[in-house]
Design a protein around this motif. Structure first.
Motif, PDB file in Angstrom:
ATOM      1  N   UNK A 104      -2.020   3.861   3.288  1.00 27.33           N
ATOM      2  CA  UNK A 104      -1.516   4.401   2.022  1.00 27.33           C
ATOM      3  C   UNK A 104      -1.578   5.928   1.960  1.00 27.33           C
ATOM      4  N   UNK A 105      -2.483   6.516   2.733  1.00 29.20           N
ATOM      5  CA  UNK A 105      -2.493   7.989   2.764  1.00 29.20           C
ATOM      6  C   UNK A 105      -1.277   8.540   3.514  1.00 29.20           C
ATOM      7  N   UNK A 106      -0.674   7.697   4.363  1.00 29.61           N
ATOM      8  CA  UNK A 106       0.499   8.132   5.128  1.00 29.61           C
ATOM      9  C   UNK A 106       1.792   8.031   4.308  1.00 29.61           C
ATOM     10  N   UNK A 107       1.724   7.259   3.205  1.00 26.48           N
ATOM     11  CA  UNK A 107       2.957   7.015   2.432  1.00 26.48           C
ATOM     12  C   UNK A 107       3.406   8.307   1.756  1.00 26.48           C
ATOM     13  N   UNK A 108       4.714   8.560   1.851  1.00 26.12           N
ATOM     14  CA  UNK A 108       5.212   9.825   1.318  1.00 26.12           C
ATOM     15  C   UNK A 108       5.605   9.722  -0.157  1.00 26.12           C
ATOM     16  N   UNK A 109       5.485  10.846  -0.834  1.00 29.50           N
ATOM     17  CA  UNK A 109       5.916  10.947  -2.226  1.00 29.50           C
ATOM     18  C   UNK A 109       7.425  10.708  -2.298  1.00 29.50           C
TER      19      UNK A 109
END
Lengths: 266, 362
Positions: A94-99
């Motif tokens: 989830x930290x890799x997911x982009x805005x």
């Protein structure tokens, strides 16, 4: 000859850039506004810092920080929520997911704000006296301050289709649909104290694409007077009550402009 | 006097003037050593030919014909660069200081007119002056005026920021650079277009465009494109422009590698942070070495210098993270010094291998 052609291309480029920008403005403001909201100093704050180097004035459009986008809306926006929160790889995933870009529905002083206020009142009322010091109840004073001067403009929905959102939120005097973004925030579980554990959370955090609202010269006199006055409370960042209200129109592209600014009675 | 055919560019004329100065110095030294003895007529004929050439170059391109002029030119270039930056800052701050006193139509009129007026000044100075210093200054003002113009219009009308502005600014920089042979504007154009391509890469998968800087890999395609363009588009007139393409290409390419070699979390790659960092460290060392070798073979000084700087920074940052807390400080600095010596020996070896046979003594 080469320079002549280059010069013509440059003139064309400069004119094209300006024409395209002004055409965007004309398109956004053509026809009736898409929405018109009446906001107060709670939602449109004066700048914190005054600079003699900048004679312009812009108000800051503030949305309530508590706003969150639910999981269904996040999936509709294209976020991949397939990894369970208790999975060991959830944090990295989830930290890799982009805005992502999104249309945000803003609600001014409506059911979402009422519900927040009622919930906070219930939470404060349900505390046992051992939880706080009645003489200096920080949480209560924070709530009172929030109720008086906190923004009542809440993000209630986010989506990719502005027209579909407008059908769902049809009241154009309460709901504005504006360009924004949604960011995923992953909070791992933490042990606050023995036996009291905060579970893993995943939040969809919305934010505006642009939060500055330029004030044209014709609407400045009242705001300039207020802006020139010394700070109104100890911290210098928040008056006791909203001092003005402003009518803000939102155009076809969801971009706002100021229509009127009026003094509010004390 | 007729200039050599085909007509040289300013860079070619400057190189010829430099060769003439070197020839004169070397011929004088050889004559002093008794190795070369030109007859007075030969000496006179060569000197007259060179004087004619230098006068022609000076008239047409205002090239530096001696060391004193060269030093002055470097000073003028620096003054022109800082002058342009200061004037651009002054224009921005002047507008900011007074724009609140103007009505919206007046603000718009000034913003639209400013870059057009600066462009007229660029065209006028480029026609009147051969060196290009004043044109460079006016050109940067045009570029800054256009940036200010679109950005302030966006603010005045509360428009959502858009990536298209970078594309327009980049096009403006490149057009100014190629029309008036301005290297400073080429740099501005490449930075804008590199930024545009990077954020376009970032939004390709649906990400929010303003967050493109959070993923350093977004810059890699800009780097590759900058490096590839001069291979496909020869620059006969602006012979020094490929240097800038290679310089910005390497910066766009190596900077993300440097960041990712220390911060794997910022990568798109679906591997652990440690594996990503190790991968970029190895790739950085190999590609940095390859770029230095290529730069030495092709005589690309900027490629050698940029790649060497990248390798040194990459090595030293990694060594700091690995060893600083782990070993005594004197040992750390001793190892750094020994590594620097090792790197010097390696570069010397590469330099020898890259030189044409017989040019460098073994």
């Amino acid at each position: 000859m080469r320079r002549r052609k280059g010069l013509l291309a440059l003139v064309a480029l400069l004119l094209l850039g300006n024409a395209a920008t002004l055409a965007r403005v004309a398109w956004n403001r053509s026809g009736s506004p898409e929405a018109t909201l009446v906001l107060t100093e709670r939602e449109l704050s004066l700048p914190y810092h005054k600079s003699g180097e900048d004679s312009g004035l812009a108000l800051r459009l503030r949305i309530d920080d508590a706003a969150e986008i639910d999981a269904a809306a996040l999936r509709r926006l294209g976020f991949d929520l397939s990894v369970p929160l208790d999975s060991p790889r959830a944090g990295q995933f989830y930290r890799q997911v982009r805005t992502r870009s999104a249309w945000l529905v803003l609600e001014q002083e409506g059911p979402a704000w009422e519900s927040w206020r009622e919930r906070r009142k219930r939470e404060l009322g349900a505390r046992s006296p051992s939880d706080y010091d009645p003489e200096s109840d920080y949480e209560l004073s924070q709530f009172e301050q929030e109720e008086r001067m906190g923004s009542r403009l809440m993000v209630v929905e986010a989506g990719k289709d502005a027209a579909a959102l407008r059908r769902q939120y049809a009241d154009r005097r309460r709901y504005a649909i504006v360009p924004g973004k949604v960011e995923l925030r992953f909070w791992p579980a933490i042990e606050l104290e023995p036996g009291k554990r905060e579970p893993t959370r995943l939040e969809g955090h919305p934010d505006l694409a642009s939060d500055d609202l330029h004030v044209p010269r014709s609407l400045r006199p009242l705001l300039d007077r207020l802006n020139a006055a010394p700070p109104v409370d100890f911290f210098g960042d928040s008056p006791a009550h909203p001092r003005y209200r402003a009518t803000v129109a939102f155009g076809r592209s969801g971009e706002p402009w100021l229509v009127r600014v009026e003094r509010l009675p004390r | 006097m007729a200039l050599p055919s085909p007509a040289p560019t300013k860079l070619e004329a400057q190189r010829r003037a430099d060769r003439i100065a070197a020839f004169r110095a070397e011929a004088a030294a050889l004559e002093a050593d008794g190795v070369l003895a030109l007859s007075p007529e030969q000496r006179e004929r060569v000197a007259r030919h060179h004087d004619d050439l230098l006068r022609g170059f000076a008239r047409q391109f205002d090239v530096d014909v001696n060391e004193g002029e060269r030093r002055l030119s470097i000073g003028m270039r620096i003054a022109s660069f800082f002058g342009a930056l200061a004037l651009a800052a002054s224009a921005f701050l002047f507008f900011r200081r007074f724009w609140g006193l103007l009505d919206t139509p007046a603000q718009v009129a000034i913003l639209v007119a400013a870059p057009l007026l600066a462009l007229a000044a660029t065209h006028f100075t480029a026609r009147r002056e051969k060196t290009g210093y004043f044109a460079s200054l006016a050109g940067l003002l045009t570029f800054a005026g256009f940036v200010l113009d679109l950005e302030m219009l966006r603010q005045i009308f509360n428009l959502t920021p858009t990536d298209n502005a970078l594309l327009l600014w980049g096009a403006c920089g490149l057009l100014l650079a190629y029309t008036y042979d301005l290297r400073l504007l080429l740099a501005a154009g490449l930075l804008s277009l590199g930024g545009f391509l990077s954020l376009w890469t970032g939004t390709w998968g649906g990400g929010y465009w303003l967050d493109f800087g959070e993923r350093p890999e977004n810059f890699l395609p800009s780097g590759l494109l900058c490096l590839a363009l001069p291979l496909f588009f020869p620059h006969r007139r602006q012979a020094d422009f490929p240097t800038f393409y290679r310089l910005f290409g390497l910066l766009f390419f190596f900077f993300p590698m440097l960041v990712l070699a220390n911060w794997g979390e910022g990568s798109y790659l679906p591997f652990s942070d440690d594996a990503i960092e190790a991968g970029y460290q190895i790739a950085g060392l190999l590609l940095g070495g390859a770029a230095i070798t290529l730069g030495l073979r092709r005589g690309w000084r900027e490629t050698v210098n940029t790649s060497t700087t990248f390798l040194v920074v990459l090595l030293f940052t990694k060594l700091f993270f690995w060893w600083w807390d782990w070993m005594p400080k004197y040992l750390f600095f001793l190892l750094i010094g020994l590594l620097a010596v090792g790197m010097l020996l390696l570069l010397q070896r590469l330099r020898y291998l890259a030189a044409p046979r017989g040019a460098v003594p073994a």
